[in-house]
Write a protein that holds these residues in place. Structure first.
Motif, PDB file in Angstrom:
ATOM      1  N   LEU A 139       0.914  -1.214  -0.027  1.00 22.41           N
ATOM      2  CA  LEU A 139       0.283  -0.018  -0.174  1.00 22.41           C
ATOM      3  C   LEU A 139       0.680   1.026  -0.080  1.00 22.41           C
ATOM      4  O   LEU A 139       0.655   2.341  -0.046  1.00 22.41           O
ATOM      5  N   VAL A 140       2.042   1.306   0.635  1.00 22.20           N
ATOM      6  CA  VAL A 140       3.071   2.457   1.334  1.00 22.20           C
ATOM      7  C   VAL A 140       3.489   2.944  -0.037  1.00 22.20           C
ATOM      8  O   VAL A 140       3.170   4.455  -0.556  1.00 22.20           O
ATOM      9  N   GLY A 141       3.711   2.353  -1.222  1.00 27.67           N
ATOM     10  CA  GLY A 141       3.842   3.066  -2.829  1.00 27.67           C
ATOM     11  C   GLY A 141       2.756   3.423  -3.745  1.00 27.67           C
ATOM     12  O   GLY A 141       3.314   4.631  -3.554  1.00 27.67           O
ATOM     13  N   VAL A 142       1.474   3.038  -3.553  1.00 29.97           N
ATOM     14  CA  VAL A 142       0.714   3.168  -4.181  1.00 29.97           C
ATOM     15  C   VAL A 142      -0.209   4.593  -3.228  1.00 29.97           C
ATOM     16  O   VAL A 142       0.172   5.956  -4.165  1.00 29.97           O
ATOM     17  N   ILE A 143      -0.424   4.346  -2.120  1.00 39.22           N
ATOM     18  CA  ILE A 143      -0.344   6.157  -1.353  1.00 39.22           C
ATOM     19  C   ILE A 143       0.597   6.680  -1.879  1.00 39.22           C
ATOM     20  O   ILE A 143       0.266   8.378  -1.785  1.00 39.22           O
ATOM     21  N   GLY A 144       2.117   6.360  -1.415  1.00 38.33           N
ATOM     22  CA  GLY A 144       2.717   7.616  -1.639  1.00 38.33           C
ATOM     23  C   GLY A 144       2.681   7.923  -3.008  1.00 38.33           C
ATOM     24  O   GLY A 144       2.566   9.484  -3.234  1.00 38.33           O
TER      25      GLY A 144
END
Length: 150
Positions: A139-144
């Motif tokens: 999730l972090v890459g998509v949110i970032g």
């Protein structure tokens, strides 16, 4: 004042919300079925925090770049930090952005900053327990990557 608009489904997550910070124009899109507990907005209106049921948190915020910081300068400063319980294990910088990841106070963190030409640094910060790495790492890459400014 902030606004929260619910967007359409994306391939990254089934249901998403898009937060727009009116003070700094910071935009963050995230899965609203994960980050469900919106915290009270700070008095200075610089951003918003959401919590998950499993102890993760998401912060979307902005600050004035009063020190004329740069992506590389930001990373160098964070890597040199002696803050107890804080360790940067990954960093990367571009012309107008920086990404950090590591451990802070026993949680994995991911931080992305955009250094705007308007003198504002826009940030998304996500932290979560190491036991939930397999859930949050994707999730972090998509949110970032969804962090935006004007």
């Amino acid at each position: 004042m902030t606004s929260l608009a619910v967007g359409s489904a994306s391939t990254a997550f089934a249901a998403q919300s898009t937060y727009v910070n009116e003070r700094f124009g910071t935009v963050c899109t995230f899965p609203d079925d994960v980050f469900t507990d919106r915290q009270p907005e700070p008095e200075n209106g610089d951003g918003q925090v959401w919590l998950s049921a499993d102890s993760a948190s998401l912060t979307c915020s902005g600050i004035f770049n009063v020190d004329d910081d740069t992506p590389k300068g930001f990373i160098a400063g964070e890597r040199a930090s002696n803050e107890p319980g804080y360790e940067v294990t990954y960093s990367k910088a571009g012309k107008d952005w920086a990404v950090l990841s590591g451990v802070k106070d026993g949680k994995i963190f991911y931080e992305r900053r955009l250094f705007g030409r308007d003198g504002v640094i826009r940030t998304v910060w996500i932290d979560y327990p190491p036991a939930l790495k397999s859930k949050y790492d994707p999730l972090v890459g998509v949110i970032g990557g969804g962090l935006k400014g004007p």
